[in-house]
Write an enzyme that holds these catalytic residues in place. Structure first.
Site, PDB file in Angstrom:
ATOM      1  N   ARG A   1      -9.424   1.359   8.547  1.00  0.00           N
ATOM      2  CA  ARG A   1      -9.008   0.012   8.944  1.00  0.00           C
ATOM      3  C   ARG A   1     -10.095  -0.722   9.709  1.00  0.00           C
ATOM      4  NH1 ARG A   1      -3.265   0.886   8.450  1.00  0.00           N
ATOM      5  NH2 ARG A   1      -2.067  -1.010   8.644  1.00  0.00           N
TER       6      ARG A   1
ATOM      7  N   LYS B   1       0.833  -1.221   0.000  1.00  0.00           N
ATOM      8  CA  LYS B   1       0.000   0.000   0.000  1.00  0.00           C
ATOM      9  C   LYS B   1       0.857   1.257   0.000  1.00  0.00           C
ATOM     10  CE  LYS B   1      -1.909  -0.931   4.005  1.00  0.00           C
ATOM     11  NZ  LYS B   1      -1.439  -2.245   4.449  1.00  0.00           N
TER      12      LYS B   1
ATOM     13  N   ARG C   1      11.902  -5.736   5.342  1.00  0.00           N
ATOM     14  CA  ARG C   1      11.848  -4.307   5.644  1.00  0.00           C
ATOM     15  C   ARG C   1      12.414  -4.021   7.038  1.00  0.00           C
ATOM     16  NH1 ARG C   1       6.270  -1.028   5.391  1.00  0.00           N
ATOM     17  NH2 ARG C   1       5.766  -2.396   7.122  1.00  0.00           N
TER      18      ARG C   1
ATOM     19  N   ARG D   1      -0.577  -8.800  13.259  1.00  0.00           N
ATOM     20  CA  ARG D   1      -1.065  -7.739  12.361  1.00  0.00           C
ATOM     21  C   ARG D   1      -1.924  -8.329  11.249  1.00  0.00           C
ATOM     22  NH1 ARG D   1       4.442  -5.111  10.821  1.00  0.00           N
ATOM     23  NH2 ARG D   1       3.246  -3.814   9.406  1.00  0.00           N
TER      24      ARG D   1
ATOM     25  N   ARG E   1      11.583  -0.786  12.132  1.00  0.00           N
ATOM     26  CA  ARG E   1      10.246  -0.653  12.726  1.00  0.00           C
ATOM     27  C   ARG E   1       9.992  -1.805  13.695  1.00  0.00           C
ATOM     28  NH1 ARG E   1       5.672   0.737   8.260  1.00  0.00           N
ATOM     29  NH2 ARG E   1       4.497  -0.612   9.651  1.00  0.00           N
TER      30      ARG E   1
HETATM   31  P1  B4P Z   1       3.856  -1.879   2.366  1.00  0.00           P
HETATM   32  O1  B4P Z   1       2.763  -2.853   2.258  1.00  0.00           O
HETATM   33  O2  B4P Z   1       3.893  -0.765   1.372  1.00  0.00           O
HETATM   34  O3  B4P Z   1       3.790  -1.484   3.857  1.00  0.00           O
HETATM   35  P2  B4P Z   1       2.811  -0.470   4.597  1.00  0.00           P
HETATM   36  O4  B4P Z   1       1.986   0.344   3.676  1.00  0.00           O
HETATM   37  O5  B4P Z   1       3.713   0.276   5.440  1.00  0.00           O
HETATM   38  O6  B4P Z   1       1.766  -1.358   5.366  1.00  0.00           O
HETATM   39  P3  B4P Z   1       1.597  -1.610   6.911  1.00  0.00           P
HETATM   40  O7  B4P Z   1       0.235  -2.211   7.038  1.00  0.00           O
HETATM   41  O8  B4P Z   1       2.735  -2.420   7.350  1.00  0.00           O
HETATM   42  O9  B4P Z   1       1.770  -0.242   7.686  1.00  0.00           O
HETATM   43  P4  B4P Z   1       0.900   0.999   8.142  1.00  0.00           P
HETATM   44  O10 B4P Z   1       1.884   2.090   8.159  1.00  0.00           O
HETATM   45  O11 B4P Z   1      -0.343   1.241   7.345  1.00  0.00           O
HETATM   46  O12 B4P Z   1       5.330  -2.512   2.172  1.00  0.00           O
HETATM   47  C1  B4P Z   1       5.922  -3.446   3.010  1.00  0.00           C
HETATM   48  C2  B4P Z   1       7.306  -3.825   2.490  1.00  0.00           C
HETATM   49  O13 B4P Z   1       7.194  -4.600   1.309  1.00  0.00           O
HETATM   50  C3  B4P Z   1       8.217  -2.657   2.120  1.00  0.00           C
HETATM   51  O14 B4P Z   1       9.517  -2.907   2.588  1.00  0.00           O
HETATM   52  C4  B4P Z   1       8.215  -2.620   0.602  1.00  0.00           C
HETATM   53  O15 B4P Z   1       9.433  -2.143   0.044  1.00  0.00           O
HETATM   54  C5  B4P Z   1       8.029  -4.080   0.276  1.00  0.00           C
HETATM   55  N1  B4P Z   1       7.340  -4.285  -0.978  1.00  0.00           N
HETATM   56  C6  B4P Z   1       6.209  -3.639  -1.402  1.00  0.00           C
HETATM   57  N2  B4P Z   1       5.829  -4.108  -2.600  1.00  0.00           N
HETATM   58  C7  B4P Z   1       6.729  -5.105  -2.928  1.00  0.00           C
HETATM   59  C8  B4P Z   1       6.857  -5.992  -4.037  1.00  0.00           C
HETATM   60  N3  B4P Z   1       6.010  -5.957  -5.064  1.00  0.00           N
HETATM   61  N4  B4P Z   1       7.872  -6.890  -4.026  1.00  0.00           N
HETATM   62  C9  B4P Z   1       8.744  -6.937  -2.998  1.00  0.00           C
HETATM   63  N5  B4P Z   1       8.683  -6.118  -1.925  1.00  0.00           N
HETATM   64  C10 B4P Z   1       7.682  -5.212  -1.895  1.00  0.00           C
HETATM   65  O16 B4P Z   1       0.412   0.636   9.645  1.00  0.00           O
HETATM   66  C11 B4P Z   1       1.291   0.408  10.729  1.00  0.00           C
HETATM   67  C12 B4P Z   1       0.528   0.385  12.067  1.00  0.00           C
HETATM   68  O17 B4P Z   1      -0.054   1.705  12.335  1.00  0.00           O
HETATM   69  C13 B4P Z   1      -0.672  -0.547  12.176  1.00  0.00           C
HETATM   70  O18 B4P Z   1      -0.294  -1.875  12.506  1.00  0.00           O
HETATM   71  C14 B4P Z   1      -1.505   0.139  13.298  1.00  0.00           C
HETATM   72  O19 B4P Z   1      -0.992  -0.131  14.566  1.00  0.00           O
HETATM   73  C15 B4P Z   1      -1.309   1.620  13.013  1.00  0.00           C
HETATM   74  N6  B4P Z   1      -2.351   2.203  12.148  1.00  0.00           N
HETATM   75  C16 B4P Z   1      -2.133   2.776  10.917  1.00  0.00           C
HETATM   76  N7  B4P Z   1      -3.298   3.212  10.393  1.00  0.00           N
HETATM   77  C17 B4P Z   1      -4.279   2.905  11.298  1.00  0.00           C
HETATM   78  C18 B4P Z   1      -5.696   3.091  11.306  1.00  0.00           C
HETATM   79  N8  B4P Z   1      -6.337   3.659  10.301  1.00  0.00           N
HETATM   80  N9  B4P Z   1      -6.390   2.648  12.390  1.00  0.00           N
HETATM   81  C19 B4P Z   1      -5.766   2.092  13.427  1.00  0.00           C
HETATM   82  N10 B4P Z   1      -4.428   1.865  13.479  1.00  0.00           N
HETATM   83  C20 B4P Z   1      -3.683   2.273  12.422  1.00  0.00           C
END
Ligand code: B4P
Length: 191
Positions: free
Chosen positions: A89, A14, A128, A146, A134
């Site tokens: 979420r 995402k 990552r 998660r 993180r």
């Molecule tokens: P991503 O999937 O891009 O990771 P993300 O967006 O950061 O998702 P995540 O769910 O972990 O985090 P968020 O900040 O929303 O990429 C992951 C990795 O994969 C990266 O290293 C990337 O380079 C790699 N990658 C991507 N595509 C690839 C591909 N095609 N091939 C190989 N590698 C690839 O949330 C974090 C925390 O914040 C949550 O757990 C929660 O505690 C809180 N939170 C955030 N929003 C919230 C909400 N609305 N409500 C409640 N809690 C919330």
């Protein structure tokens, strides 16, 4: 103004894809994960309270992220629309977002859901962790939690959006570039 949700389990890409899509289509990228991590880095009282919840892989309370998003929507100008990443979420957050947008003469126009196999999600997050440091990426138990939290609390939003005819599943397996091309194809149809 067009409002899109980019959706999928942790590690589905995402955040990775949102940055590129926002730039290409002049959208404002709103990531609640990034906003919360900024609060932690800045050591605000909100950041201190949310830090332990996030490091366990749990969701922070709905009202916290709803307030963060409302402030951003009202302070953002000069864009073609919003790309919501990691928000909503929960179904409660979805209802709050719809209300917020409706009050401002907008709606949720589309939801793009990245479909990625479980083992690939875990692999990406562990990789990552080496770079990001993180806490929620380091421990495989936290990663599994998660993913479980996503299934229990976040996935029900898919049904909610499907009933509104705005759900679109996208293959999230492959290279970052391949997936970007796929998503861009859908975006062109929407915009
Ligand atoms: P991503 O999937 O891009 O990771 P993300 O967006 O950061 O998702 P995540 O769910 O972990 O985090 P968020 O900040 O929303 O990429 C992951 C990795 O994969 C990266 O290293 C990337 O380079 C790699 N990658 C991507 N595509 C690839 C591909 N095609 N091939 C190989 N590698 C690839 O949330 C974090 C925390 O914040 C949550 O757990 C929660 O505690 C809180 N939170 C955030 N929003 C919230 C909400 N609305 N409500 C409640 N809690 C919330």
């Amino acid at each position: 103004m067009i409002n899109l949700l980019i959706f999928g389990p942790p590690g589905s890409g995402k955040g990775t894809q949102s940055v590129r899509l926002a730039e290409k289509f002049n959208l404002s990228h709103l990531s609640t994960g990034d906003m919360l991590r900024s609060e932690i880095v800045a050591k605000t009282s909100l950041g201190k309270r949310m830090s332990s919840i996030m490091s366990k892989g749990e969701l922070v309370p709905d009202e916290v992220v709803i307030e963060l998003i409302a402030e951003k929507i009202d302070s953002t100008k000069d864009c073609a629309g919003f790309l919501f990443d990691g928000f909503p979420r929960t179904v409660a957050q979805t209802i709050a977002l719809e209300k917020m947008l409706n009050e401002r003469g907008m709606k949720i126009d589309s939801m793009l859901v990245l479909d990625v196999e479980h083992d690939e999600l875990v692999k990406r997050l562990i990789l990552r962790a080496e770079l990001s440091g993180r806490p929620d990426d380091k421990d495989s138990e936290v990663i599994e939690n998660r993913i479980d939290v996503y299934k229990a609390k976040t996935e029900p939003i898919i049904d909610y959006c499907r009933k509104r005819g705005i759900y679109q599943s996208v293959n999230g397996m492959g290279t970052i570039e391949d997936i970007f091309e796929r998503l861009s194809g859908y975006m062109k149809k929407i915009l």
